[in-house]
Structures are given as structure tokens and as C-alpha cells.
Design a protein around this motif. Structure first.
Motif, PDB file in Angstrom:
ATOM      1  N   CYS A 150       0.811  -1.218   0.000  1.00 19.98           N
ATOM      2  CA  CYS A 150       0.000   0.000   0.000  1.00 19.98           C
ATOM      3  C   CYS A 150       0.844   1.267   0.000  1.00 19.98           C
ATOM      4  CB  CYS A 150      -0.929   0.012   1.217  1.00 19.98           C
ATOM      5  SG  CYS A 150      -2.115  -1.344   1.237  1.00 19.98           S
ATOM      6  N   THR A 151       2.111   1.174   0.394  1.00 26.58           N
ATOM      7  CA  THR A 151       2.948   2.377   0.480  1.00 26.58           C
ATOM      8  C   THR A 151       3.071   3.105  -0.849  1.00 26.58           C
ATOM      9  OG1 THR A 151       4.198   1.317   2.259  1.00 26.58           O
ATOM     10  CG2 THR A 151       5.160   3.279   1.261  1.00 26.58           C
ATOM     11  N   PRO A 152       3.427   2.437  -1.957  1.00 22.77           N
ATOM     12  CA  PRO A 152       3.508   3.175  -3.228  1.00 22.77           C
ATOM     13  C   PRO A 152       2.167   3.712  -3.685  1.00 22.77           C
ATOM     14  CG  PRO A 152       3.853   0.815  -3.569  1.00 22.77           C
ATOM     15  CD  PRO A 152       3.884   1.043  -2.107  1.00 22.77           C
ATOM     16  N   VAL A 153       1.088   3.004  -3.368  1.00 20.35           N
ATOM     17  CA  VAL A 153      -0.258   3.477  -3.733  1.00 20.35           C
ATOM     18  C   VAL A 153      -0.574   4.775  -2.994  1.00 20.35           C
ATOM     19  CG1 VAL A 153      -2.714   2.911  -3.675  1.00 20.35           C
ATOM     20  CG2 VAL A 153      -1.043   1.137  -4.215  1.00 20.35           C
ATOM     21  N   ILE A 154      -0.250   4.817  -1.709  1.00 18.33           N
ATOM     22  CA  ILE A 154      -0.489   6.019  -0.900  1.00 18.33           C
ATOM     23  C   ILE A 154       0.343   7.186  -1.410  1.00 18.33           C
ATOM     24  CG2 ILE A 154      -0.242   7.004   1.410  1.00 18.33           C
ATOM     25  CD1 ILE A 154      -0.811   4.170   2.513  1.00 18.33           C
ATOM     26  N   HIS A 155       1.600   6.935  -1.707  1.00 22.38           N
ATOM     27  CA  HIS A 155       2.468   8.004  -2.201  1.00 22.38           C
ATOM     28  C   HIS A 155       1.940   8.590  -3.507  1.00 22.38           C
ATOM     29  CE1 HIS A 155       6.318   6.721   0.190  1.00 22.38           C
ATOM     30  NE2 HIS A 155       5.346   7.196   0.955  1.00 22.38           N
ATOM     31  N   GLN A 156       1.552   7.724  -4.431  1.00 24.46           N
ATOM     32  CA  GLN A 156       1.067   8.216  -5.724  1.00 24.46           C
ATOM     33  C   GLN A 156      -0.237   8.977  -5.568  1.00 24.46           C
ATOM     34  OE1 GLN A 156       2.879   7.995  -8.636  1.00 24.46           O
ATOM     35  NE2 GLN A 156       1.330   9.515  -9.215  1.00 24.46           N
ATOM     36  N   ALA A 157      -1.116   8.503  -4.683  1.00 24.48           N
ATOM     37  CA  ALA A 157      -2.388   9.197  -4.456  1.00 24.48           C
ATOM     38  C   ALA A 157      -2.159  10.590  -3.878  1.00 24.48           C
ATOM     39  CB  ALA A 157      -3.276   8.367  -3.529  1.00 24.48           C
ATOM     40  N   LEU A 158      -1.244  10.715  -2.933  1.00 24.50           N
ATOM     41  CA  LEU A 158      -0.961  12.020  -2.344  1.00 24.50           C
ATOM     42  C   LEU A 158      -0.296  12.957  -3.361  1.00 24.50           C
ATOM     43  CD1 LEU A 158       0.340  10.890   1.175  1.00 24.50           C
ATOM     44  CD2 LEU A 158      -1.844  11.977   0.642  1.00 24.50           C
ATOM     45  N   ILE A 159       0.521  12.397  -4.239  1.00 22.63           N
ATOM     46  CA  ILE A 159       1.114  13.213  -5.302  1.00 22.63           C
ATOM     47  C   ILE A 159       0.031  13.725  -6.242  1.00 22.63           C
ATOM     48  CG2 ILE A 159       2.594  13.115  -7.349  1.00 22.63           C
ATOM     49  CD1 ILE A 159       4.390  11.174  -5.781  1.00 22.63           C
ATOM     50  N   ASN A 160      -0.924  12.838  -6.589  1.00 23.43           N
ATOM     51  CA  ASN A 160      -2.016  13.239  -7.481  1.00 23.43           C
ATOM     52  C   ASN A 160      -2.893  14.323  -6.859  1.00 23.43           C
ATOM     53  OD1 ASN A 160      -1.058  11.314  -9.267  1.00 23.43           O
ATOM     54  ND2 ASN A 160      -2.587   9.777  -8.712  1.00 23.43           N
ATOM     55  N   LYS A 161      -3.023  14.302  -5.544  1.00 20.90           N
ATOM     56  CA  LYS A 161      -3.824  15.311  -4.843  1.00 20.90           C
ATOM     57  C   LYS A 161      -3.047  16.599  -4.585  1.00 20.90           C
ATOM     58  CE  LYS A 161      -6.623  12.005  -2.169  1.00 20.90           C
ATOM     59  NZ  LYS A 161      -7.026  11.576  -0.808  1.00 20.90           N
ATOM     60  N   GLU A 162      -1.766  16.601  -4.982  1.00 20.55           N
ATOM     61  CA  GLU A 162      -0.877  17.724  -4.690  1.00 20.55           C
ATOM     62  C   GLU A 162      -0.735  17.943  -3.183  1.00 20.55           C
ATOM     63  OE1 GLU A 162      -2.208  21.151  -6.821  1.00 20.55           O
ATOM     64  OE2 GLU A 162      -1.915  20.232  -8.780  1.00 20.55           O
ATOM     65  N   LEU A 163      -0.714  16.815  -2.458  1.00 19.51           N
ATOM     66  CA  LEU A 163      -0.549  16.852  -1.006  1.00 19.51           C
ATOM     67  C   LEU A 163       0.599  15.941  -0.567  1.00 19.51           C
ATOM     68  CD1 LEU A 163      -4.251  16.785   0.268  1.00 19.51           C
ATOM     69  CD2 LEU A 163      -2.658  18.698   0.391  1.00 19.51           C
ATOM     70  N   VAL A 166      14.656   3.383  -1.756  1.00 18.44           N
ATOM     71  CA  VAL A 166      15.310   3.919  -2.951  1.00 18.44           C
ATOM     72  C   VAL A 166      14.352   4.750  -3.795  1.00 18.44           C
ATOM     73  CG1 VAL A 166      16.426   3.291  -5.133  1.00 18.44           C
ATOM     74  CG2 VAL A 166      16.999   2.056  -3.032  1.00 18.44           C
ATOM     75  N   SER A 167      13.116   4.256  -3.975  1.00 22.27           N
ATOM     76  CA  SER A 167      12.179   4.914  -4.902  1.00 22.27           C
ATOM     77  C   SER A 167      11.498   6.141  -4.302  1.00 22.27           C
ATOM     78  CB  SER A 167      11.114   3.915  -5.359  1.00 22.27           C
ATOM     79  OG  SER A 167      10.344   3.454  -4.251  1.00 22.27           O
ATOM     80  N   SER A 168      11.220   6.144  -2.998  1.00 22.37           N
ATOM     81  CA  SER A 168      10.497   7.263  -2.392  1.00 22.37           C
ATOM     82  C   SER A 168      11.238   8.597  -2.509  1.00 22.37           C
ATOM     83  CB  SER A 168      10.181   6.957  -0.923  1.00 22.37           C
ATOM     84  OG  SER A 168       9.307   5.854  -0.825  1.00 22.37           O
ATOM     85  N   PRO A 169      12.554   8.664  -2.226  1.00 24.92           N
ATOM     86  CA  PRO A 169      13.249   9.947  -2.395  1.00 24.92           C
ATOM     87  C   PRO A 169      13.202  10.482  -3.824  1.00 24.92           C
ATOM     88  CG  PRO A 169      14.545   8.465  -1.032  1.00 24.92           C
ATOM     89  CD  PRO A 169      13.422   7.658  -1.590  1.00 24.92           C
TER      90      PRO A 169
END
Length: 554
Positions: A334-347, A365-368
Motif C-alpha cells: 500500500c505504500t507506493p499506492v499512498i504516495h502516488q495518491a498524495l502526489i495526485n492530490k498535490e498533497l 530507494v524509490s520514495s526519495p
């Protein structure tokens, strides 16, 4: 139902007068309307309604009622009654005091429209957009995430009950959509065997009798499936939820074989050892997406919900994202899903505080690269060497990436370096040492438990992931990092609030989509509570401790 885009009118003067007189010291809903104004607009829900037909109740009102309903943990009937009778609800909805409200069934219809149009996220997203416009939330701050279990709205059944109840549920649904056909194929004994809920009947207790009963139920189920396969019906019975459950359950628990002598098909009830893993099995014919999971000392059937919230010291702490999954989906997925969703929301946060279940080497490695620093303890090495103080764990081996060799604590170099991919699709490197070096090693027992003649082997992650994981484990041991990580603990209070005050633990509905809608509505309702407290200057409460425990800090 049709939707006409009319402007959201101000609160009627008479409603204002009576409300201000009834609540001279303020009311949460009066504060919400006065300080934030209308959160939703009809245009937000335009895709849910047709442009012709009977006028609908304004959807912005239904959305707001849905949030207030979950804020106070009310049923549909109670929420509709509150719209009709409560002054503070009329104030926030902009209704006349004499407004009769609407029928309670409108709320379930509105939720169904949200699900059918994949618009459930609007309940939380529109609130967050409104908060962003007025400066109550911002991106590139600090956020934290954690998860908890959600119990499905079903009864837990044992194997025998599940078989019989699945068949009974299928017969009931078929009797609703094709009653004449069911009358033609139903065996006389079925009316007694499946006429009432299985939990209300007396099932056999002896092992032999229970197995015999299971054989009968299995044969009945296959007979019904055979009849359906030969039926000449315009009905698409294969898509009926209970038929889907019947097929999947029978494939899991039964085996059908052709007897060579008689030519007949025999039904065999599988043993427990032959069954699929618990997380892969359907647990109820009434909720096909609920799954069984055990974690630590807790076992449940249902779902998992992941809540992410802001946690900056100078900002209102608001829930920014909700993820609902079957119970079997692990947090790491779920971590990459959460990150992408927050990016899409500009949050997207600059720092994301999580526990070890959300962290792995790939994400470090990928999150930074996405501009997000994942702050959470990496899971420790699970090998026996890492748990024994005088043994040689992976961290004590040096890795020469340039020459593709590993060097053991005794200075011996590896002789084999093979890159491969495991069953999950993740890359790894298999390293082996020279057999003679291991055979003559004086500390062999501290390094490996392989039989004589065997050698120590290492499973390394790719260089970038290996070094990121090694660096993370090193920094996690420092006192400065431990102090920094304390910020994550607040999300546990959020989950406790959601469970104890908003009913997050138990879903009201069946199915993943409806459960997710409930979780979104609860998250938005919690945000409303927090916004009201922030506007009124109410400080966040500290964790309560007993009077006796407080003596230790005195």
C-alpha cells in the motif's frame, strides 16, 4: 432524478435567528457553516445525476448529511430525522425551519450513486480542496500513516456451516430472480434442509455424521450447478454473486471424481490439508471480498484500512488519504499506492512517518525520487545469525560491488556471484563461498548450519537497495532518529478515535466498495471535528493516564 445547478443559498433569516438564540455559546455545525461556508457544491456531483426527470435533493446537502451522519454515528433513519427536526442541522444545510426534509432512503440511493460512478473519493477530496483554499492544509509537510482491521458485516462460519449456507443463499437468490425454474429442479428434501438459516438448524456433532452431511451438501451443490449449466434462461446466472460464491467454494472444499466401475461422479469433501490458504478462500456468500487474516495475536475476517494524516506542529491535523483493502493485502503493497495518491492530490509530504510494515529496500530507494523521505524502521534481518550475539550476520560481510565479491569476517572471498529474480519479481544476488574455505574455518558453527561439505551463501539485494537498507538500519539505532520518529505515534490516537467514536472497526455494509465509502465518510467526518476544534482554538488532548500511573511522573 435530475440535477439543476442552483447556487447554494444563504441560511434563511428565521433559521439564523432561532439557531443563534438556541445556541448562544456556539454550536459545531454553526461554526462549520459560518467559518468555512459551503464545503460541497452541486457541480461536484454532476456526473451522478441525469439532466432530465424529477428534481433531486441537492447533492451538496446529501454529501454534508452523510458526513454529519457518520460524525454522530447515526443510521439513515436517524440522520433523516435530524434533518427534519434539528435546528443546527437545518442551519448548516441552509434550510427553512419548516422544511420537512427527505425520506431516509435517499441517503442509501446517494451512496449507491457514488459507488456506481466511482465517486466515493469526492467526500474527502472536496473537503481537502476547500481546506487548501483557505490555507488549512499544505503539501510538502509531515504526514504519518498506519492501518487497522475492519470487521466484515457477516457471521463467522465454520466449514460445514459455510457449505450449507452458501447453497442456501444461492437457492434464495435464484428463487428471487427465477422462482418457476427453482420449483422445477428443487429436490423435496431441500425445503427442509435449506429452508432456514443453517446457524438455526442442528448440525451433526459426530465426525462421521458431519462428513456424511458434507457429502450430501456437496452433491446438492453440484446438482444445482449442473442444472444451471443446462438451463435455458435469459438470465445471466453466472454473474449472480451467490453463484460465484457457490462455484468458488465448491472448487475449494470439494473434489468431483468419476467412478470407473459405475461411471457416476462421486463427491469427496477435501481434508484441511488439501485446502487453499485461509486468505484465498471465500468466507461468506454474503460478502465475497471479505478475507481472513491473522496478525500477531489477532485474527479477523474483513478488511484493512490505512489512514494518512498531516502532523505538522503549526497546522490542523487532517486525514489526507484513505486506502481500504481486503485483509490479506500487506501494508508494504500500500505504500507506493499512498504516495502516488498524495502526489495526485498535490498533497505529497516531504517526510512520511510509518512503521516497519510499510518499509522495504525498494521503497527506501524509490520514495526519495518522488520527493518523499520515508521515515520508518526497516525490518531487521530475520536470519538466526542476526539473533545470536556471537554469530556472523549479513551485516558483518563486506561487499565488493566493483569486483562482484563478498568478503567474510575471516577475510575469505566468495567464488560465485549470480543475479536472479525471486517469485515476487524482485531482483537479488546469490553469493557462494569456496567449499574448502568453509570446511576448514575455525568459526564455521558461528556462520552456518549447513551440513559438512556445504558452504555459506548470501542473498543480497541490488547495490542501491542494499546500501540504502544498510544506511537506514544504522541511522535507526541513533538517539536522534528515535526522537524524530516519536512523531509517528500520533496516528495511533487517530485510529483509536476513529474506532471508538466513529465506528471504524465494524463495517455497516458488505463489499469492498461500500466499506471504503464508509471509511472515507468517517475520515471526512473526523476532519470536520478537527476543523471545528482548530477554529475554536481547542487544544489537542494529551493521552490520558490513570491517577496511579501519574504518580510515577510526579
Amino acid at each position: 432524478m435530475s440535477l439543476s445547478f442552483e447556487p447554494i443559498l444563504p441560511v434563511p433569516p428565521e433559521t439564523v435567528r432561532v439557531a443563534k438564540a438556541a445556541f448562544p455559546k456556539g454550536n459545531p455545525y454553526l461554526t462549520l457553516r459560518d467559518e468555512l461556508g459551503p464545503i460541497f457544491g452541486d457541480a461536484d456531483f454532476a456526473c451522478l445525476f441525469a439532466t432530465n426527470g424529477q428534481p433531486a435533493v441537492p447533492p451538496w446537502q446529501l454529501a454534508l448529511v452523510t458526513l454529519m451522519q457518520f460524525r454522530e454515528n447515526l443510521s439513515d433513519r436517524q440522520a433523516a430525522e435530524a434533518v427534519r427536526s434539528r435546528i443546527d442541522w437545518k442551519y448548516v444545510l441552509g434550510l427553512e425551519l419548516t422544511d420537512a426534509g427527505f425520506d431516509f432512503s435517499v441517503l442509501s440511493e446517494f451512496r449507491q450513486r457514488l459507488i456506481e460512478h466511482n465517486a466515493s473519493e469526492l467526500l474527502l477530496e472536496r473537503l481537502l480542496e476547500h481546506c487548501r483554499k483557505v490555507g488549512l492544509i499544505r503539501a510538502r509537510g509531515k504526514q504519518r500513516t498506519d492501518s487497522t482491521r475492519v470487521l466484515a458485516s457477516i457471521r463467522t462460519l465454520n466449514r460445514l456451516e459455510l457449505m450449507a449456507e452458501t447453497l442456501r443463499a444461492t437457492l434464495n437468490e435464484l428463487a428471487t430472480v427465477a422462482p418457476a425454474w427453482v420449483q422445477q429442479i428443487a429436490l423435496p428434501a431441500w425445503y427442509k434442509r435449506y429452508g432456514q438459516r443453517i446457524e438455526d438448524s442442528r448440525l451433526p456433532e459426530a465426525t462421521e455424521k458431519r462428513e456424511a452431511y458434507a457429502q450430501i451438501v456437496g452433491a446438492d451443490g453440484y446438482y444445482l450447478l449442473d442444472c444451471l449449466a443446462q438451463a435455458d434462461m435469459s438470465l445471466k446466472w453466472e454473474a449472480l454473486p451467490t453463484v460465484v460464491a457457490l462455484k468458488a467454494t465448491w472448487d475449494c472444499y470439494y473434489e468431483r471424481k468419476v467412478e470407473t466401475q459405475s461411471g457416476e461422479q462421486a463427491v469427496r469433501w477435501k481434508t484441511k490439508q488439501e485446502l487453499k490458504r485461509a486468505g484465498e478462500r471465500i468466507e461468506s456468500p454474503y460478502d465475497l471480498e471479505a478475507r481472513y487474516r491473522s496478525r500477531a495475536d489477532t485474527a479477523w475476517t474483513g478488511y484493512m484500512v490505512h489512514l494518512s494524516e498531516t502532523c505538522d506542529d503549526d497546522q490542523c491535523h487532517l486525514i489526507t488519504h484513505v486506502v481500504t483493502t481486503p485483509a490479506t493485502i500487506h501494508e508494504i503493497d500500500c505504500t507506493p499506492v499512498i504516495h502516488q495518491a498524495l502526489i495526485n492530490k498535490e498533497l505529497a509530504p516531504q517526510e512520511h512517518f510509518v512503521d516497519s510494515a510499510y518499509v522495504d529496500a525498494q521503497l527506501l530507494v524509490s520514495s526519495p525520487k518522488q520527493g518523499i523521505t520515508l521515515v520508518g524502521p526497516a525490518r531487521p534481518n530475520g536470519s538466526w545469525q542476526s539473533r545470536k550475539h556471537d554469530a556472523f550476520a549479513l551485516s558483518q560481510f563486506q561487499v565488493d560491488w566493483q569486483h562482484q565479491q563478498a568478503i567474510c569476517p575471516q577475510g575469505k572471498r566468495s567464488t560465485s556471484w549470480v543475479e536472479s529474480v525471486d517469485h515476487t519479481g524482485s531482483s537479488y544476488i546469490k553469493v557462494r563461498f569456496y567449499p574448502q574455505d568453509c570446511a576448514n574455518c575455525p568459526v564455521r558453527s558461528q556462520c552456518t548450519k549447513v551440513k559438512p561439505g556445504g558452504v555459506r551463501s548470501l542473498k543480497l539485494k541490488p547495490q542501491e537497495e542494499y546500501e540504502a537498507l544498510k544506511a537506514a538500519r544504522a541511522v535507526h539505532a541513533t538517539e536522534a532518529w528515535q526522537q524524530r520518529y516519536k512523531r509517528r505515534a500520533g496516528i495511533e490516537g487517530t485510529i483509536s478515535q476513529a474506532v471508538r467514536a466513529f465506528g471504524l472497526r465494524q463495517t455497516r455494509y458488505r463489499g469492498l466498495a461500500k466499506t471504503h465509502l464508509q471509511n472515507l465518510a468517517i475520515a471526512a467526518a473526523m476532519n470536520i471535528d478537527r476543523l471545528i476544534n482548530w477554529i475554536n482554538g481547542t487544544p489537542r488532548a494529551k493521552t490520558r493516564i490513570s491517577r496511579f500511573a501519574a504518580l510515577a511522573e510526579a
